[in-house]
Design a protein around this motif. Structure first.
Motif, short mmCIF file in Angstrom:
data_model
loop_
_atom_site.label_atom_id
_atom_site.label_comp_id
_atom_site.label_asym_id
_atom_site.label_seq_id
_atom_site.Cartn_x
_atom_site.Cartn_y
_atom_site.Cartn_z
N GLU A 14 -1.34 -8.01 0.27
CA GLU A 14 -1.75 -7.10 -0.73
C GLU A 14 -1.06 -5.65 -0.60
O GLU A 14 -0.85 -5.29 -1.81
CB GLU A 14 -3.29 -6.70 -0.33
N GLN A 15 -0.62 -5.26 0.46
CA GLN A 15 0.26 -4.04 0.47
C GLN A 15 1.63 -4.27 -0.26
O GLN A 15 2.07 -3.71 -0.83
CB GLN A 15 0.42 -3.58 1.88
N MET A 16 2.21 -5.58 0.11
CA MET A 16 3.39 -6.00 -0.37
C MET A 16 3.34 -6.11 -1.94
O MET A 16 4.24 -5.53 -2.65
CB MET A 16 3.96 -7.45 0.21
N LYS A 17 2.39 -6.57 -2.34
CA LYS A 17 2.15 -6.82 -3.97
C LYS A 17 2.11 -5.47 -4.52
O LYS A 17 2.84 -5.18 -5.64
CB LYS A 17 0.85 -7.45 -4.40
N ALA A 18 1.34 -4.47 -3.90
CA ALA A 18 1.35 -3.08 -4.46
C ALA A 18 2.67 -2.40 -4.09
O ALA A 18 3.11 -1.65 -5.17
CB ALA A 18 0.32 -2.04 -3.51
N LEU A 19 3.23 -2.73 -3.22
CA LEU A 19 4.74 -1.96 -3.16
C LEU A 19 5.79 -2.62 -4.30
O LEU A 19 6.54 -2.07 -4.69
CB LEU A 19 5.41 -2.37 -1.57
N GLU A 20 5.68 -3.97 -4.48
CA GLU A 20 6.35 -4.58 -5.46
C GLU A 20 6.18 -4.05 -6.80
O GLU A 20 6.92 -3.70 -7.47
CB GLU A 20 6.21 -6.10 -5.50
N VAL A 21 4.86 -3.62 -7.22
CA VAL A 21 4.49 -3.28 -8.48
C VAL A 21 5.10 -1.65 -8.54
O VAL A 21 5.61 -1.63 -9.70
CB VAL A 21 2.84 -3.06 -8.60
N GLU A 22 5.04 -0.93 -7.46
CA GLU A 22 5.71 0.31 -7.50
C GLU A 22 7.12 0.32 -7.64
O GLU A 22 7.78 1.16 -8.29
CB GLU A 22 5.35 1.23 -6.22
N ALA A 23 7.70 -0.44 -6.88
CA ALA A 23 9.32 -0.67 -7.15
C ALA A 23 9.76 -1.08 -8.38
O ALA A 23 10.48 -0.46 -8.92
CB ALA A 23 9.91 -1.74 -5.99
N ASP A 24 8.75 -1.85 -8.96
CA ASP A 24 9.18 -2.38 -10.46
C ASP A 24 9.03 -1.29 -11.51
O ASP A 24 9.89 -1.21 -12.19
CB ASP A 24 8.32 -3.66 -10.78
N LYS A 25 8.01 -0.49 -11.11
CA LYS A 25 7.91 0.59 -12.02
C LYS A 25 8.90 1.63 -11.85
O LYS A 25 9.45 2.09 -12.90
CB LYS A 25 6.73 1.40 -11.77
N LEU A 26 9.53 1.87 -10.57
CA LEU A 26 10.49 2.57 -10.60
C LEU A 26 11.62 2.27 -11.09
O LEU A 26 12.64 3.00 -11.70
CB LEU A 26 10.79 3.04 -9.16
#
Length: 91
Positions: A18-30
């Motif tokens: 779940e943390q990885m998914k959240a970080l991937e979403v944040e990275a994609d947004k950036l």
């Protein structure tokens, strides 16, 4: 290893995923924000402090296996081979 220990590891695994998914979403947004800025500036390459950021078009070639299969079904079948693997899932 007992059932409780496995359950604890699965819980930890799920939390990390779940943390990885959240970080991937944040990275994609950036990445999207950076791409929009580069697009607004009309550039494919820019210096950002110590970083060189590139967002360039790339042309590649790939084999269209679906079209080949459709047009040469018998020949396609001759080159198929079965593979075996394992899939790990947690439901």
């Amino acid at each position: 290893m007992g059932e409780k220990a496995i359950e604890n590891r699965v819980k930890k695994l799920k939390a990390i995923e779940e943390q990885m998914k959240a970080l991937e979403v944040e990275a994609d947004k950036l990445k999207e924000e950076i791409k929009k800025e580069m697009e607004a500036r009309g550039t494919e390459e820019m210096q950002a402090g110590n970083f060189l950021v590139r967002w360039k078009s790339v042309i590649g070639s790939r084999f269209d296996s679906k079209a080949f299969q459709k047009e040469h079904e018998a020949l396609y079948g001759q080159y198929l081979k079965q593979t075996e693997g394992k899939r790990f899932t947690v439901a």
